[in-house]
Design a protein around this motif. Structure first.
Motif, mmCIF file in Angstrom:
data_model
loop_
_atom_site.group_PDB
_atom_site.id
_atom_site.type_symbol
_atom_site.label_atom_id
_atom_site.label_comp_id
_atom_site.label_asym_id
_atom_site.label_seq_id
_atom_site.Cartn_x
_atom_site.Cartn_y
_atom_site.Cartn_z
ATOM 1 N N GLU A 108 0.663 -0.986 -0.604
ATOM 2 C CA GLU A 108 0.288 -0.101 -0.023
ATOM 3 C C GLU A 108 0.611 0.760 0.012
ATOM 4 O O GLU A 108 0.525 2.296 -0.952
ATOM 5 C CB GLU A 108 -0.983 0.117 0.967
ATOM 6 N N ASP A 109 2.032 0.866 0.808
ATOM 7 C CA ASP A 109 2.990 2.705 1.047
ATOM 8 C C ASP A 109 3.625 2.343 -0.020
ATOM 9 O O ASP A 109 4.528 1.264 0.080
ATOM 10 C CB ASP A 109 2.948 2.817 2.333
ATOM 11 N N ALA A 110 3.995 3.454 -0.695
ATOM 12 C CA ALA A 110 5.473 3.379 -1.134
ATOM 13 C C ALA A 110 6.819 3.587 -0.687
ATOM 14 O O ALA A 110 7.887 2.563 -1.550
ATOM 15 C CB ALA A 110 5.560 5.271 -1.914
ATOM 16 N N GLU A 111 7.325 3.738 0.238
ATOM 17 C CA GLU A 111 7.784 3.560 1.376
ATOM 18 C C GLU A 111 8.495 2.310 1.752
ATOM 19 O O GLU A 111 9.248 2.079 1.951
ATOM 20 C CB GLU A 111 7.891 4.420 2.896
ATOM 21 N N ASN A 112 7.549 1.326 1.163
ATOM 22 C CA ASN A 112 7.152 -0.073 1.450
ATOM 23 C C ASN A 112 7.533 -0.817 0.515
ATOM 24 O O ASN A 112 8.247 -1.958 0.717
ATOM 25 C CB ASN A 112 7.194 -0.861 2.600
ATOM 26 N N ALA A 113 8.247 -0.266 -0.733
ATOM 27 C CA ALA A 113 7.836 -0.734 -2.241
ATOM 28 C C ALA A 113 9.493 -0.762 -2.475
ATOM 29 O O ALA A 113 9.806 0.823 -2.360
ATOM 30 C CB ALA A 113 6.854 -0.243 -3.033
ATOM 31 N N ASP A 114 9.658 -1.890 -3.740
ATOM 32 C CA ASP A 114 11.018 -1.514 -4.564
ATOM 33 C C ASP A 114 10.756 -0.493 -5.644
ATOM 34 O O ASP A 114 11.793 0.146 -5.602
ATOM 35 C CB ASP A 114 11.421 -2.679 -5.273
ATOM 36 N N VAL A 115 9.180 -0.414 -5.947
ATOM 37 C CA VAL A 115 9.385 1.004 -6.867
ATOM 38 C C VAL A 115 8.450 0.979 -6.696
ATOM 39 O O VAL A 115 6.932 1.214 -6.132
ATOM 40 C CB VAL A 115 8.993 -0.031 -8.409
ATOM 41 N N ALA A 116 8.082 2.663 -6.812
ATOM 42 C CA ALA A 116 6.658 3.218 -6.391
ATOM 43 C C ALA A 116 6.039 3.770 -7.858
ATOM 44 O O ALA A 116 7.164 4.768 -8.629
ATOM 45 C CB ALA A 116 7.004 4.622 -5.843
ATOM 46 N N VAL A 117 4.711 3.223 -8.697
ATOM 47 C CA VAL A 117 4.559 3.680 -10.182
ATOM 48 C C VAL A 117 3.574 4.775 -9.455
ATOM 49 O O VAL A 117 2.544 3.893 -8.925
ATOM 50 C CB VAL A 117 3.962 2.664 -10.110
ATOM 51 N N VAL A 118 3.376 5.983 -10.548
ATOM 52 C CA VAL A 118 2.930 6.961 -9.808
ATOM 53 C C VAL A 118 1.506 6.940 -11.288
ATOM 54 O O VAL A 118 2.331 7.229 -12.631
ATOM 55 C CB VAL A 118 3.300 8.212 -9.675
ATOM 56 N N ASN A 119 0.410 6.625 -11.448
ATOM 57 C CA ASN A 119 -0.908 7.158 -11.870
ATOM 58 C C ASN A 119 -1.423 8.151 -12.229
ATOM 59 O O ASN A 119 -1.945 8.605 -11.938
ATOM 60 C CB ASN A 119 -1.319 5.834 -11.828
ATOM 61 N N THR A 120 -0.327 9.001 -13.125
ATOM 62 C CA THR A 120 -0.747 11.095 -13.186
ATOM 63 C C THR A 120 -2.426 11.204 -13.874
ATOM 64 O O THR A 120 -2.543 10.034 -14.798
ATOM 65 C CB THR A 120 1.006 10.579 -13.685
#
Length: 493
Positions: free
Chosen positions: A37-49
C-alpha cells in the motif's frame, strides 16, 4: 528463496485511472510482484498521473517528487510515472522531471513487469514520443473492434485469465487486482472519445472511442461481486456513445438490466453522460430499472448558446432545463451533477448571467466549477478574445459561491425523503466514530455523502433505508429506519 519484488501504485485523477491502476496491479501480481500500500515499503513506486488540467498535472508532479524523496531513506529504489500525463508528454516529462526513473506510456502497460524490472536493475527504458492516439483506430466506429486488437487500451484487459495465473482469483477473473476493500468499484465501459470539444485534450492522448464488449463488462462485474463489491460505477469518457462501434447505439439500455441482475450487486451507477446524446429510452432505463441508480452525471459545461458553440458543444439553458424536467417527471428523486467552465474565451457578462440563470433553476445536487485555462494542443488555446486572468478568477469565485449555495439548498430540499443508502464506513473505520454512506444521487468522491445519526447495527456494504433529517452543507444527515436493513445473501449467512 529471493525476496519478492514489491511495488506500490499511487493513483491520481479520475475513476478511469483507478481502473487502469487495478489492471496494472493485476498484471504485476500475475508476474510475481508483491503489491504494497505504501510507497515507502516498495522497491518501485508507480505513480498513475493525471494530465487533464494544470492543477491535476501539478498534483501528479508533486506525487512523483514526494515518492522520489523516499529513495535513500527506505526501501524505495525507483519511481516510475504512468498514466495520462506520462502518455501525453512522454520525453518532455522525462526531460523536465529527471527525478522519475521511468516515464511509461499506455503501450508499455502490457509489458509493465519487464519495464519495471529493467528500471529496478538500473537500466533505462526510453520515454515514448507522444502521438495523436485518435489516429490509431479507423475513423469509422464500425471498423474499430477488429482494428483495435493491436492498440493499447488501458482498462480493456482480457476478460479471463488462465486458471491459476492470478492466485487469488478463479478462472473467470479479469486482468485486475483490487487495491482497496471498498464496497464500490468502477468498471470501464469504453475508452476514448470522438467528440471534439475545443477545450479538451483528452481524445488526443486517450484516443478514439471504443466500447468494451458486453460479455467482458458482465464478466468483470460478476468477478467484482465475488470480491464483495455492492455497487459498480460505469466509467468512460462518454458513456452515452457506448455500443456505436458494436453496431447498436442503444446497447447500454440492454446491458444495464443485465448488470442489475448480477448476484450480489445492489446498485449500478452510470457516469459521464453527454446531454446532447441523451435518448428517451436511456432515460427510461435509468429512471425505472430496479438497482439502477437514477443518477445523471451530465456534462453541461455551460448553458449560454454562443459559449457552447465556441466549445463545439450543443444546447442552451432552456433545452437543458427541459431535459431535467423530463428526468424528474419520471424519477422525482433523481440525482443530477455537472461541471462548468467559466471565463471561456469570448464569454460575455450576459453569457455569465445566462449560466447563473440555468444554475439557479436546475436544482443540481453537485456542481463543479473550473476557471478556463489554455490546454496544450486544443483548439481553444488558439482562440483570440481571451479574458484576463483576474476576470476569470473573479468569475470563478462568483459562480463557485453561487454553486455552493445552490447545492446546499438542494440538499435541504431532500429533508424528509427516504433514501436507500450504501454503508461505506462505520465506527473506527470512519475515523470519528460515525457511520457514513451514499444514496443513489451521490457518486463516490464528488457528490457528498450521508451521515447516519446512529451507526448501531450498520456494517460496511449493507444497503439501508434511512430518512433524511438534516443537512451539513451538501451532505445529508439521515436516521436509519427500524427494520430497514436490506438483506443480501452474504449478510443473511
Amino acid at each position: 528463496m529471493p525476496e519478492r519484488r514489491t511495488v506500490a501504485l499511487v493513483t491520481l485523477g479520475c475513476a478511469r485511472n483507478e481502473v487502469d491502476s487495478e489492471e496494472l496491479a493485476g498484471r504485476l501480481e500475475a508476474d510475481g510482484w508483491h503489491l504494497v500500500e505504501d510507497a515507502e515499503n516498495a522497491d518501485v513506486a508507480v505513480v498513475n498521473t493525471c494530465g487533464f488540467v494544470e492543477a491535476a498535472k501539478k498534483d501528479s508532479v508533486d506525487a512523483l517528487l514526494e515518492a522520489n524523496d523516499l529513495k535513500g531513506h527506505g526501501r524505495t529504489q525507483a519511481v516510475v510515472a504512468v498514466g495520462c500525463m506520462a502518455e501525453r508528454y512522454g520525453k518532455e516529462l522525462a526531460e523536465a522531471l529527471p527525478e522519475a526513473d521511468g516515464v511509461l506510456g499506455f503501450d508499455d502497460y502490457a509489458d509493465i513487469s519487464d519495464r519495471l524490472q529493467t528500471i529496478l536493475n538500473g537500466g533505462i527504458h526510453a520515454a515514448h514520443t507522444p502521438r495523436d492516439r485518435r489516429k490509431l483506430l479507423p475513423i469509422s466506429p464500425a471498423e474499430r473492434q477488429d482494428a483495435g486488437a493491436g492498440v493499447a487500451l488501458p482498462g480493456h484487459g482480457p476478460a479471463d485469465l488462465p486458471e491459476g495465473l492470478a492466485p487469488e482469483s478463479g478462472p473467470r477473473a479479469p486482468l485486475r487486482r483490487r487495491l482497496d476493500g471498498s464496497p464500490v468499484a468502477s468498471v470501464k465501459l469504453a475508452s476514448g472519445c470522438d467528440r471534439r470539444c475545443s477545450f479538451c485534450a483528452i481524445p488526443s492522448f486517450r484516443g478514439s472511442f471504443i466500447s468494451r464488449r458486453p460479455s467482458d463488462v458482465l464478466g468483470e462485474t460478476r468477478w467484482l461481486a465475488e470480491q464483495g463489491v455492492k455497487e459498480i460505477m460505469l466509467v468512460s469518457e462518454n458513456n452515452t456513445s457506448y455500443g456505436k462501434d458494436l453496431g447498436d447505439i442503444r446497447l447500454l439500455e440492454t446491458l444495464l438490466p443485465e448488470l442489475a441482475e448480477v448476484d450480489g450487486i445492489e446498485r449500478v451507477r452510470v457516469s459521464y453522460l453527454q446531454p446532447a446524446e441523451m435518448r428517451p429510452g436511456l432515460i427510461d432505463v435509468l429512471t425505472s430499472t430496479p438497482k439502477i441508480a437514477p443518477y445523471f452525471d451530465l456534462s453541461f459545461q455551460h448553458s449560454a448558446h454562443g459559449v457552447l458553440r465556441a466549445m463545439r458543444r450543443f444546447g442552451n439553458t432552456d433545452q437543458f432545463l427541459t431535459l431535467l424536467d423530463t428526468i424528474r417527471s419520471k424519477a422525482p428523486q433523481a440525482g443530477v451533477r455537472s461541471n462548468f467552465i467559466v471565463g471561456f474565451p469570448g464569454e460575455s457578462a450576459d453569457d455569465l448571467a445566462e449560466l447563473e440563470r440555468f444554475l439557479s433553476a436546475a436544482r443540481l445536487d453537485a456542481i463543479g466549477v473550473f476557471g478556463y485555462s489554455d490546454e496544450d494542443g486544443t483548439e481553444a488555446a488558439t482562440y483570440g478574445n481571451k479574458l484576463d486572468e483576474d476576470v476569470v478568477a473573479e468569475r470563478l469565485a462568483r459562480v463557485s459561491r453561487l454553486a455552493e449555495e445552490l447545492v446546499s439548498q438542494r440538499a435541504e430540499e431532500r429533508v424528509g425523503e427516504t433514501l436507500e443508502v450504501l454503508v461505506e464506513s462505520t465506527g473506527s473505520a470512519a475515523g470519528d466514530g460515525a457511520a457514513y454512506g451514499r444514496a443513489a444521487h451521490q457518486a463516490p468522491e464528488t457528490d457528498g455523502q450521508v451521515l447516519f445519526t446512529s451507526g448501531e447495527g450498520l456494517t460496511v456494504g449493507r444497503m439501508v433505508e434511512a430518512k433524511v433529517v438534516g443537512t451539513e452543507g451538501v451532505d445529508l444527515v439521515a436516521e436509519p429506519l427500524p427494520g430497514s436493513l436490506v438483506c443480501t445473501e452474504e449478510a443473511a449467512r
